[in-house]
Structures are given as structure tokens and as C-alpha cells.
Design an enzyme around this catalytic site. Sequence first.
Site, PDB file in Angstrom:
ATOM      1  N   HIS A  47       0.880  -1.174   0.000  1.00 39.93           N
ATOM      2  CA  HIS A  47       0.000   0.000   0.000  1.00 39.93           C
ATOM      3  C   HIS A  47       0.911   1.215   0.000  1.00 39.93           C
ATOM      4  CE1 HIS A  47      -3.082   2.935   1.109  1.00 39.93           C
ATOM      5  NE2 HIS A  47      -2.255   3.356   2.042  1.00 39.93           N
ATOM      6  N   CYS A 121      -4.464   1.573  -4.696  1.00 40.01           N
ATOM      7  CA  CYS A 121      -3.873   2.732  -4.022  1.00 40.01           C
ATOM      8  C   CYS A 121      -2.607   3.212  -4.716  1.00 40.01           C
ATOM      9  CB  CYS A 121      -3.566   2.382  -2.567  1.00 40.01           C
ATOM     10  SG  CYS A 121      -2.517   0.903  -2.380  1.00 40.01           S
TER      11      CYS A 121
END
Length: 222
Positions: A47, A121
Site C-alpha cells: 500500500h 492505491c
Amino acid sequence: MRLFPSNSSVTKGQSNGGSNRALLYLNVYDLTPINDYLYWFGLGIFHSGIEVHDLEYGFGAHEYPTSGVFEVEPRSCPGFVFRRSVLLGSTNMSRSEFRAFMEQLSQKYHGDTYHLIAKNCNHFTDEVCLQLTGKPIPGWVNRLARLGSFCNCLLPESIQVTAVRHLPDHPTYSDDEILDSAATSLTAESEEEDSDHHLLTTPNSDVAFLKEKPVRLAKELL
């Protein structure tokens, strides 16, 4: 949880005449312990978020057709293990200019459009980086997503659905009710509006999701 700065802090940040540039960092987090091994091969399940003006912005999934862009304290995104920070460059945007930029960009990143392979993301942070510096994020951050179907075979199911999901329960509204709500919000809006109103916050949550401005929502529905 950190919300957008108040009007007074924005004014203070702009008092330097725009001579100072804000540094842009990519904060990278591990989604799985497997990264301890994959990282050394230029791979991993990560992420990432963009840090600027002492706030970190990321993109997460939820079930609703509203912004999935959120902000947290830098290097402390809940649910993930911080790995490293990468300096991407700098921007001459002030706090208020960057806030407007993020609100605009959030229209493209609704929570219900999140996809681990096609729109995750890292795609979000890559677009932010490209727009502000003209360069992409480091290739290793999102390399597994680019491998497409191979990534699905490699990921356990629990990782495939991992996303930031701190939104409160949403009632279901008709299009007319949404437009009425947007019109009411526009009437109540003023220049002294608290900047926190641009966020969808959840009690006892470390995440604050950005909200799109009602005028934009009304235009889209019309």
C-alpha cells in the site's frame, strides 16, 4: 486523525510568498509478511500514500459511489506495516491549493471503483506523482499489479480484498433525495465554511475520507 488545516493555518502557510516548496514523499507499507522475501526481488504487495504538508493521502475501497481518497497521519496508515519512505520531489502548491487538487482528483477515485489489479492505491499515488513531478512512483511498488492475472494466483484471498474500510453505514438515497441534499448543502455553504466539511469522518477512526463538493455531485447527476 488529522483533518484539513483551518483557514488560519492556510494563511500562515502562504505568508512566505510561495518561496518555499513542500517536499513530496511516497510512504510504502507492507500488506503481508511475504514482502520480507519478495522485496529483495523487486516485488511485493504494497500500500502507498502521498505525504505532503504534514498529511498523508491514500486511496481505499468501500461500497459506495463516493470518494475513496482519505488522509491520515504520515507513516501511520491503519491496518498496514510501514516499510519505507521515498522522496519523490517537491511542489509549490500551498496547503489550500493542494486540498483543491485532491478534491478534484478524488472524483476519479470512488471507493466502489477500487480494484486490486486495475485501480488500486498505488495507481492513485502514481497519478498524483505524475501530475506534480512529471515522474512515476518507483516501479517496484506496483509491479505485481502490472503482472495482472499472475498477481491473483500469488495473493491469498484475504489480501485480495484488503482495503481501508472505515466508512460509517450509509443509508440508501434516491437521485432526487441526493440532489435535494446537494442543493441544501450549497445554500448553507459560505466562505467561512470549516474545512473539515470536505471530509467524511468516522468516530474513533484513524482515517478521514475526502468528500466531493456538492456542486460537482449535482452537476454529475444532472
